[in-house]
Design an enzyme around this catalytic site. Structure first.
Site, short mmCIF file in Angstrom:
data_model
loop_
_atom_site.label_atom_id
_atom_site.label_comp_id
_atom_site.label_asym_id
_atom_site.label_seq_id
_atom_site.Cartn_x
_atom_site.Cartn_y
_atom_site.Cartn_z
N ASP A 254 0.86 -1.19 0.00
CA ASP A 254 0.00 0.00 0.00
C ASP A 254 0.89 1.24 0.00
O ASP A 254 2.04 1.20 0.43
CB ASP A 254 -0.97 0.00 1.20
CG ASP A 254 -0.27 0.01 2.54
OD1 ASP A 254 0.76 -0.69 2.69
OD2 ASP A 254 -0.73 0.73 3.45
N GLU B 120 0.02 -0.79 5.84
CA GLU B 120 1.09 -0.24 6.66
C GLU B 120 0.92 1.25 6.82
O GLU B 120 1.19 1.82 7.87
CB GLU B 120 2.46 -0.55 6.03
CG GLU B 120 3.62 -0.48 7.01
CD GLU B 120 4.24 0.91 7.12
OE1 GLU B 120 4.98 1.15 8.08
OE2 GLU B 120 4.02 1.76 6.25
#
Ligand SMILES: [Zn+2]
Length: 387
Positions: free
Chosen positions: A74, A139
């Protein structure tokens, strides 16, 4: 299938995987790793109040030792896309640099890990160990449905890791600058001083909480918490907010609040720090300041992977490829390494972080090749040592 670091990085950058969107990034990794013989899982985790997040776990081999590569696909949002020289999800190369959100944080790093692992497996198909990938899509967001749950999930399946490399961009200026062998902990506290509201012209009828708060804060800041340790800087207490919320100049406020954050080294635990904060406040308050202290729960505890053979494999590979002797550091903010360290020793090494989270995030294509070579050398040395 093409498995150069540049091709893998470009393919990942073209997936718009802004947290919590998977964006095709994990599907791409799954395809590549499956073709190379990895067993791949794609667990999705949920939690009320947060978006569902897709994750990936892959393993090649069933023997020991087991070296795990960890990271996240991400990315943070690109911001105003018109300010980018090349589209944030275009994966374009210009003048030897690859542009795109995630180029260094950390799709570029994942591409290098994949290239290294695939290359190593091609050359040593029957090596006696395991290589894994633990990749989260959570994250940069709430970090609830990512690494923490993925590690628990893997443990539940009986997976046991020996060592882990987390590919966050650890180098401040050039590839080979810095390995992170630990991280400081983080603890936030809030203190509220109670007074009594009143008219400034009649202070004897009121009780101003501000002088009391100033006393408490100077008590907190009076002495350094420590002077650092072998691998850590000194712990630091920073007052981040002082707030009375009083718009009127003729009113004595009823309450004064302050917030502080402590970045602490391996001399402290959240508990011992809380005791020290309480002691300093008690001393500063004497019998006159009425206050309450609240410490926020934290999962960011200081940890250290002592410089051992594993750290040595990485440092040696860096030196061989770049000529630099990397600094073994514990500086910077927290990372997912704080969760991984509960399962196995973890070291962080990736690309150069200079443009992370910025417009025109980019990486030198030559750095991708060099990082892949470094990871490849680490695999070589790591499995040779156990053979
Ligand atoms: Zn990152």
């Amino acid at each position: 299938m093409e498995t150069s670091p540049l091709f893998l990085a470009q393919s990942l950058l073209r997936c718009p995987s802004v947290t919590p969107e998977e964006g095709g990034a994990l599907a791409f990794i799954e395809g590549v790793l499956k073709e190379a013989g990895f067993e791949v899982h794609r667990p999705v985790f949920s939690e009320p109040g947060t978006p569902d997040v897709e994750n990936l776990y892959a393993r090649y081999g069933s023997g020991e030792p087991y070296l795990l590569f960890a990271g996240h696909t991400d990315v943070v949002p690109p911001g105003d896309t018109s300010r980018w020289t090349y589209g944030p999800f275009s994966g374009e190369v210009h003048d030897g640099e690859l542009y795109g959100r995630g180029a260094v944080d950390m799709k570029g790093g994942i591409a290098c890990m994949m290239a290294a692992a695939l290359d190593f497996i091609r050359a040593n198909p029957d090596f006696k160990g395991s290589i894994g990938f633990l990749i989260t899509g959570d994250e940069e967001g709430p970090a609830v449905n990512g690494t923490v749950k993925l590690l628990e999930w893997a443990k539940g399946r009986g997976e046991r890791f020996d060592h882990c490399i987390l590919g966050e961009p650890t180098n401040p200026n050039r590839l080979g600058d810095m390995i992170k062998i630990g991280r400081r902990g983080s603890l936030t506290g809030r203190v509220v001083v109670e007074g009594k509201q009143g008219h400034v012209a009649y202070p004897h009828l009121a009780e101003n909480p501000i002088p009391g708060l100033l006393r408490l804060l100077s008590g907190l800041l009076s002495e350094p918490l420590d002077h650092g340790t072998e691998h850590f800087d000194a712990s630091n207490l920073e007052v981040t907010s002082v707030d009375v919320g009083n718009p009127a100049s003729n009113v004595i406020p009823a309450q004064a609040r302050a917030t502080f954050n402590i970045r602490f080294n391996d001399l402290w635990t959240p508990h011992s720090l809380e005791e020290e904060v309480e002691r300093r406040l008690r001393e500063a308050a004497g019998n006159t300041v009425r206050y309450t202290l609240t410490m926020e729960p934290t999962n960011a505890v200081a940890f250290l992977t002592p410089p051992n053979a594993f750290v040595g494999f990485i440092a040696d590979a860096i030196k061989a490829e770049t000529g630099w002797e990397p600094k073994l550091s514990t500086t910077g903010g927290t990372s997912d390494a704080r969760f991984i360290v509960k399962y196995c020793p973890v070291v962080e090494f990736g690309l150069v972080g200079q443009t992370m989270h910025q417009v025109d995030e980019r990486v030198e294509v030559a750095d991708l090749d060099r990082l892949a070579t470094i990871y490849r050398k680490v695999l070589e040395a790591y499995f040779a040592a156990s053979a």
